[in-house]
Design a protein around this motif. Structure first.
Motif, short mmCIF file in Angstrom:
data_model
loop_
_atom_site.label_atom_id
_atom_site.label_comp_id
_atom_site.label_asym_id
_atom_site.label_seq_id
_atom_site.Cartn_x
_atom_site.Cartn_y
_atom_site.Cartn_z
N GLN A 1 13.34 -41.86 -1.65
CA GLN A 1 14.71 -41.56 -1.22
C GLN A 1 15.63 -42.65 -1.75
OE1 GLN A 1 16.06 -38.88 0.32
NE2 GLN A 1 14.02 -38.03 0.00
N GLN B 1 22.74 -37.33 5.55
CA GLN B 1 22.98 -38.57 6.28
C GLN B 1 22.16 -38.59 7.56
OE1 GLN B 1 24.15 -40.54 3.99
NE2 GLN B 1 25.80 -41.35 5.21
N ASN C 1 17.29 -32.52 0.06
CA ASN C 1 18.38 -33.45 0.33
C ASN C 1 18.34 -33.86 1.79
OD1 ASN C 1 20.75 -34.83 0.62
ND2 ASN C 1 22.08 -33.13 0.05
N TRP C 2 18.03 -35.11 2.06
CA TRP C 2 17.98 -35.60 3.44
C TRP C 2 19.36 -35.59 4.08
CZ3 TRP C 2 14.56 -40.27 5.04
CH2 TRP C 2 13.22 -40.00 4.75
N GLU D 1 20.73 -45.83 -0.55
CA GLU D 1 21.85 -45.59 0.36
C GLU D 1 21.45 -44.63 1.50
OE1 GLU D 1 22.46 -42.95 -3.31
OE2 GLU D 1 22.14 -45.09 -3.00
N VAL D 2 20.54 -43.70 1.25
CA VAL D 2 20.04 -42.81 2.30
C VAL D 2 19.19 -43.60 3.28
CG1 VAL D 2 18.52 -40.84 2.79
CG2 VAL D 2 20.13 -40.72 0.87
N ARG D 3 18.31 -44.46 2.75
CA ARG D 3 17.42 -45.25 3.61
C ARG D 3 18.19 -46.30 4.40
NH1 ARG D 3 14.08 -48.15 0.68
NH2 ARG D 3 14.90 -47.69 -1.36
#
Length: 144
Positions: A71, A22, A19-20, A74-76
């Motif tokens: 990914q 935010q 999990n990256w 929304e993360v990118r």
């Protein structure tokens, strides 16, 4: 938590943080797997937390993009800044993968280029004019 994964379709091995989270400031850099063998991996890190996110067993732009595009969007999109070296392939890759990110050349690589060029000039001038401490003359901090 990190995991290792082999993608049989691309032949790319990745080490990745599951999990990256935010990530706002990202670092992309390539390092040699074995000195002198021209085998590179791409290291992805969270610059604010100082954490390793992924190690991609490739230096090919398309292969790196394929891994990073896994990914969620929304993360990118949350990535605001990506710090890179001066390799020409990174800007196109960043525009494709991180649409809202500003590209920043990391200071280590900038200073290395500046110092290399200053040394060339210093060596050229050294033969014409003898200046004691010429190497450090331009690098010293101005006294206030």
């Amino acid at each position: 938590m990190a995991s290792g994964k082999w993608n049989s379709s691309t032949g790319i091995r990745t080490q990745k943080k599951v999990n990256w989270g935010q990530v706002k400031r990202l670092g992309l850099d390539e390092i040699a797997k074995h000195k002198g063998h021209k085998k590179f991996v791409t290291v992805v890190s969270d610059l604010e937390k100082g954490e390793l996110i992924e190690v991609i067993d490739s230096h090919q732009q398309e292969e790196i993009a394929e891994v990073l595009l896994q990914q969620p969007l929304e993360v990118r999109e949350a990535v605001e800044e990506v710090s890179v070296d001066m390799w020409g392939g990174f800007p196109k890759l960043i525009e494709k993968v991180f649409p809202n990110a500003q590209i920043v050349v990391d200071r280590f690589h900038v200073m290395k280029a500046v110092n290399d060029n200053l040394n060339k000039i210093r060596k050229q001038v050294k033969f014409k004019i003898k200046i004691k401490g010429a190497k450090w003359l331009l690098l010293k901090t101005k006294k206030t």
